[in-house]
Design a protein around this motif. Structure first.
Motif, mmCIF file in Angstrom:
data_model
loop_
_atom_site.group_PDB
_atom_site.id
_atom_site.type_symbol
_atom_site.label_atom_id
_atom_site.label_comp_id
_atom_site.label_asym_id
_atom_site.label_seq_id
_atom_site.Cartn_x
_atom_site.Cartn_y
_atom_site.Cartn_z
ATOM 1 N N MET A 33 14.518 11.596 -2.471
ATOM 2 C CA MET A 33 14.382 12.112 -1.110
ATOM 3 C C MET A 33 15.113 11.233 -0.100
ATOM 4 S SD MET A 33 10.460 13.493 -0.898
ATOM 5 C CE MET A 33 10.709 14.217 0.727
ATOM 6 N N SER A 34 15.138 9.947 -0.366
ATOM 7 C CA SER A 34 15.787 9.007 0.544
ATOM 8 C C SER A 34 17.217 8.688 0.140
ATOM 9 C CB SER A 34 14.985 7.705 0.603
ATOM 10 O OG SER A 34 15.010 7.038 -0.662
ATOM 11 N N ASN A 35 17.677 9.259 -0.977
ATOM 12 C CA ASN A 35 18.999 8.962 -1.527
ATOM 13 C C ASN A 35 19.183 7.470 -1.795
ATOM 14 O OD1 ASN A 35 21.538 9.627 -2.529
ATOM 15 N ND2 ASN A 35 22.545 9.423 -0.560
ATOM 16 N N GLY A 36 18.172 6.899 -2.442
ATOM 17 C CA GLY A 36 18.292 5.519 -2.910
ATOM 18 C C GLY A 36 17.976 4.462 -1.877
ATOM 19 N N ARG A 37 16.915 4.678 -1.092
ATOM 20 C CA ARG A 37 16.590 3.715 -0.037
ATOM 21 C C ARG A 37 15.168 3.154 -0.175
ATOM 22 N NH1 ARG A 37 16.546 6.297 5.004
ATOM 23 N NH2 ARG A 37 16.835 8.405 4.184
ATOM 24 N N ILE A 38 14.644 3.136 -1.377
ATOM 25 C CA ILE A 38 13.256 2.741 -1.607
ATOM 26 C C ILE A 38 13.176 1.426 -2.372
ATOM 27 C CG2 ILE A 38 11.144 3.338 -2.872
ATOM 28 C CD1 ILE A 38 11.331 5.070 -0.528
ATOM 29 N N ASN A 39 12.294 0.535 -1.918
ATOM 30 C CA ASN A 39 11.817 -0.595 -2.719
ATOM 31 C C ASN A 39 10.301 -0.522 -2.767
ATOM 32 O OD1 ASN A 39 14.498 -2.032 -1.396
ATOM 33 N ND2 ASN A 39 14.086 -2.691 -3.498
ATOM 34 N N VAL A 40 9.723 -0.888 -3.894
ATOM 35 C CA VAL A 40 8.271 -0.866 -4.060
ATOM 36 C C VAL A 40 7.800 -2.215 -4.558
ATOM 37 C CG1 VAL A 40 6.293 0.241 -5.163
ATOM 38 C CG2 VAL A 40 8.323 1.601 -4.588
ATOM 39 N N ILE A 41 6.967 -2.874 -3.766
ATOM 40 C CA ILE A 41 6.349 -4.130 -4.180
ATOM 41 C C ILE A 41 5.004 -3.806 -4.828
ATOM 42 C CG2 ILE A 41 5.367 -6.331 -3.445
ATOM 43 C CD1 ILE A 41 7.300 -6.403 -1.154
ATOM 44 N N PHE A 42 4.843 -4.204 -6.072
ATOM 45 C CA PHE A 42 3.569 -4.004 -6.756
ATOM 46 C C PHE A 42 2.746 -5.284 -6.687
ATOM 47 C CE2 PHE A 42 5.890 -0.581 -9.101
ATOM 48 C CZ PHE A 42 5.050 0.457 -8.703
ATOM 49 N N GLY A 43 1.485 -5.125 -6.286
ATOM 50 C CA GLY A 43 0.550 -6.233 -6.250
ATOM 51 C C GLY A 43 -0.590 -6.006 -7.220
ATOM 52 N N ALA A 44 -1.274 -7.106 -7.559
ATOM 53 C CA ALA A 44 -2.387 -7.020 -8.501
ATOM 54 C C ALA A 44 -3.679 -6.575 -7.843
ATOM 55 C CB ALA A 44 -2.600 -8.372 -9.192
ATOM 56 N N GLY A 45 -3.753 -6.669 -6.497
ATOM 57 C CA GLY A 45 -4.971 -6.294 -5.797
ATOM 58 C C GLY A 45 -5.991 -7.415 -5.796
ATOM 59 N N TYR A 46 -6.965 -7.298 -4.881
ATOM 60 C CA TYR A 46 -7.964 -8.356 -4.784
ATOM 61 C C TYR A 46 -9.294 -7.880 -4.206
ATOM 62 C CZ TYR A 46 -6.689 -8.426 0.193
ATOM 63 O OH TYR A 46 -6.454 -8.075 1.502
ATOM 64 N N VAL A 47 -9.388 -6.626 -3.741
ATOM 65 C CA VAL A 47 -10.593 -6.153 -3.071
ATOM 66 C C VAL A 47 -11.529 -5.516 -4.102
ATOM 67 C CG1 VAL A 47 -11.521 -4.705 -1.247
ATOM 68 C CG2 VAL A 47 -9.239 -5.727 -0.983
ATOM 69 N N PRO A 48 -12.700 -6.106 -4.351
ATOM 70 C CA PRO A 48 -13.599 -5.569 -5.382
ATOM 71 C C PRO A 48 -13.999 -4.113 -5.164
ATOM 72 C CG PRO A 48 -14.265 -7.792 -4.782
ATOM 73 C CD PRO A 48 -13.188 -7.396 -3.816
ATOM 74 N N SER A 49 -14.211 -3.708 -3.911
ATOM 75 C CA SER A 49 -14.646 -2.331 -3.664
ATOM 76 C C SER A 49 -13.581 -1.317 -4.057
ATOM 77 C CB SER A 49 -15.014 -2.151 -2.183
ATOM 78 O OG SER A 49 -13.912 -2.451 -1.339
ATOM 79 N N GLU A 50 -12.304 -1.683 -3.923
ATOM 80 C CA GLU A 50 -11.238 -0.782 -4.357
ATOM 81 C C GLU A 50 -11.258 -0.611 -5.872
ATOM 82 O OE1 GLU A 50 -7.439 -0.942 -1.563
ATOM 83 O OE2 GLU A 50 -7.992 -2.958 -2.238
ATOM 84 N N PHE A 51 -11.432 -1.707 -6.578
ATOM 85 C CA PHE A 51 -11.464 -1.636 -8.037
ATOM 86 C C PHE A 51 -12.677 -0.841 -8.513
ATOM 87 C CE2 PHE A 51 -8.182 -4.681 -7.638
ATOM 88 C CZ PHE A 51 -7.514 -4.739 -8.849
ATOM 89 N N ALA A 52 -13.802 -0.994 -7.823
ATOM 90 C CA ALA A 52 -14.987 -0.234 -8.199
ATOM 91 C C ALA A 52 -14.757 1.261 -7.999
ATOM 92 C CB ALA A 52 -16.188 -0.703 -7.380
ATOM 93 N N MET A 53 -14.081 1.643 -6.905
ATOM 94 C CA MET A 53 -13.850 3.054 -6.617
ATOM 95 C C MET A 53 -12.959 3.700 -7.679
ATOM 96 S SD MET A 53 -12.688 4.864 -3.049
ATOM 97 C CE MET A 53 -10.998 4.271 -2.997
ATOM 98 N N PHE A 54 -12.011 2.945 -8.206
ATOM 99 C CA PHE A 54 -11.112 3.473 -9.226
ATOM 100 C C PHE A 54 -11.591 3.155 -10.640
ATOM 101 C CE2 PHE A 54 -8.452 3.750 -5.508
ATOM 102 C CZ PHE A 54 -7.653 4.846 -5.740
ATOM 103 N N GLN A 55 -12.798 2.623 -10.736
ATOM 104 C CA GLN A 55 -13.411 2.304 -12.030
ATOM 105 C C GLN A 55 -12.525 1.379 -12.862
ATOM 106 O OE1 GLN A 55 -14.318 6.409 -13.402
ATOM 107 N NE2 GLN A 55 -16.469 5.874 -13.126
ATOM 108 N N LYS A 56 -12.004 0.361 -12.205
ATOM 109 C CA LYS A 56 -11.197 -0.661 -12.858
ATOM 110 C C LYS A 56 -11.860 -2.027 -12.650
ATOM 111 C CE LYS A 56 -8.018 2.252 -14.129
ATOM 112 N NZ LYS A 56 -6.674 2.265 -13.542
ATOM 113 N N SER A 57 -11.550 -2.957 -13.520
ATOM 114 C CA SER A 57 -12.123 -4.293 -13.442
ATOM 115 C C SER A 57 -11.086 -5.293 -12.924
ATOM 116 C CB SER A 57 -12.621 -4.753 -14.817
ATOM 117 O OG SER A 57 -12.998 -6.119 -14.786
ATOM 118 N N LEU A 58 -11.514 -6.122 -12.005
ATOM 119 C CA LEU A 58 -10.631 -7.183 -11.520
ATOM 120 C C LEU A 58 -10.174 -8.093 -12.657
ATOM 121 C CD1 LEU A 58 -12.464 -8.133 -8.208
ATOM 122 C CD2 LEU A 58 -10.039 -7.561 -8.363
ATOM 123 N N LYS A 59 -11.001 -8.204 -13.689
ATOM 124 C CA LYS A 59 -10.650 -9.073 -14.815
ATOM 125 C C LYS A 59 -9.441 -8.551 -15.587
ATOM 126 C CE LYS A 59 -15.435 -10.617 -15.472
ATOM 127 N NZ LYS A 59 -16.590 -10.658 -16.407
#
Length: 333
Positions: free
Chosen positions: A100-126
């Protein structure tokens, strides 16, 4: 030329007492078009989930809307919290947004750190490290066009992106493991601390990988600048919004506990926050003076900071448009 980027960023927070969410989204797309036209280098779109103030949960959607009204500006999405999401769906979103942008995207991936987010997605911080590694492998292989299996799961995605996958994907973080991970996978690096770039580059050399896109954060510049004609009046306009942003980040840092290295702790009083310099209200002349003393880094603006009214945000961007020729000259000198 100095290694300085000019960026306009959006987190789309909208607390109950601030500008309504629909007004902010409409303004954000229009502001992206202006930023593109006047020569801003990049638009930053952030991500968090389950925030009462509506913090942007789907940056790929907003990037697609902004891509439709822009032609040259790049988009930096991040940090996208990889362990929370299906990497196959992320690969598809990346490919569509890059087309859509004709090659103008960068995506930074992070590991995350907020426990409530991990709980909502049923994932473990560990499981963060494992999910980061497996997710990066899947995303890169899918974006290269491979048809493969991963843990017994057949994977094949289309369309392919415009850019090479390694030129899109970046790893973020504030610890040495993030620099090593970026080098291991041969992707870019967007660290929280500038000194980690040296580790990233040395690891790339050791592994025989070409360094990809990376940023070196430098001290001395605010996270966000609000341009105004009167610094005191400008600060009064953004202060409650800046305090809200800091307070909400501090809550997430509190969830993280002793492991948190958040810079926002204890900055909930406007006077203390202003002195800390994380957010600033400057005149265009003050901006030029600061940039002339910089060797590199980011000159960042958040025109809708913490639900700031679009009218106030437009004042800042209109001043940026006026000072942009001088700002570009200062960076080039």
């Amino acid at each position: 030329m100095k290694d300085i980027k000019i960026s306009v960023s959006f987190d789309m927070r909208s607390p109950d007492w601030a500008a309504p969410t629909p007004d902010l989204y409409g303004a954000a797309v229009e502001m992206a078009a202006l930023a593109d036209r006047i020569g801003v280098d990049q638009i930053g779109l952030m991500q968090h989930h389950g925030s009462e103030d509506g913090y942007l949960p789907q940056p790929f959607v907003l990037a697609g809307g902004m891509a439709a009204v822009t032609r040259r500006i790049r988009f930096l999405l991040g940090a996208v919290i990889l362990p929370l999401h299906d990497p196959v769906e992320l690969a598809e979103q990346i490919a569509v947004a890059d087309n859509m942008s004709n090659g103008r995207i960068n995506v930074i991936f992070g590991a995350g750190y907020v426990p409530s987010e991990f709980a909502m997605f049923q994932k473990s911080l560990k499981d963060r490290a494992r999910l980061m590694d497996s997710g990066l492998e899947i995303i890169l292989r899918a974006l290269r066009g491979e048809r493969f299996e991963h843990d017994g799961r057949p994977i094949f995605t289309r369309p392919l992106p415009v850019q090479e996958p390694e030129d899109i994907v970046m790893v973020g973080g504030g610890v040495p493991a993030s620099a090593r991970r970026a080098a291991k996978f041969g992707v870019g690096f967007g660290p929280m601390k500038g000194e980690l770039v040296d580790l990233y580059l040395s690891e790339c050399a050791r592994l025989g990988h070409k360094p990809r896109t990376y940023f070196r954060p430098r001290p001395g510049m605010p996270l966000a600048i609000h341009l105004c004609e009167d610094p005191n009046a400008g600060w009064d306009a953004i202060a409650p919004h800046a305090v809200h942003v800091v307070t909400e980040y501090a809550k997430w840092a509190e969830q993280e506990g002793d492991a948190s290295n958040s810079p926002f702790k204890g900055l909930t009083e406007p006077s203390v926050l202003r002195q800390a310099g994380l957010f600033a209200a400057w005149t265009p002349e003050m901006l030029l003076e600061k940039v002339q003393g910089m060797e590199g880094g980011n000159v960042g603006f958040q025109p809708l900071l913490g639900g700031l009214s679009p009218a106030e945000g437009w004042k800042s961007l209109n001043l940026l448009e006026q000072v942009m020729p001088d700002l570009k000259q200062a960076i080039a000198s």
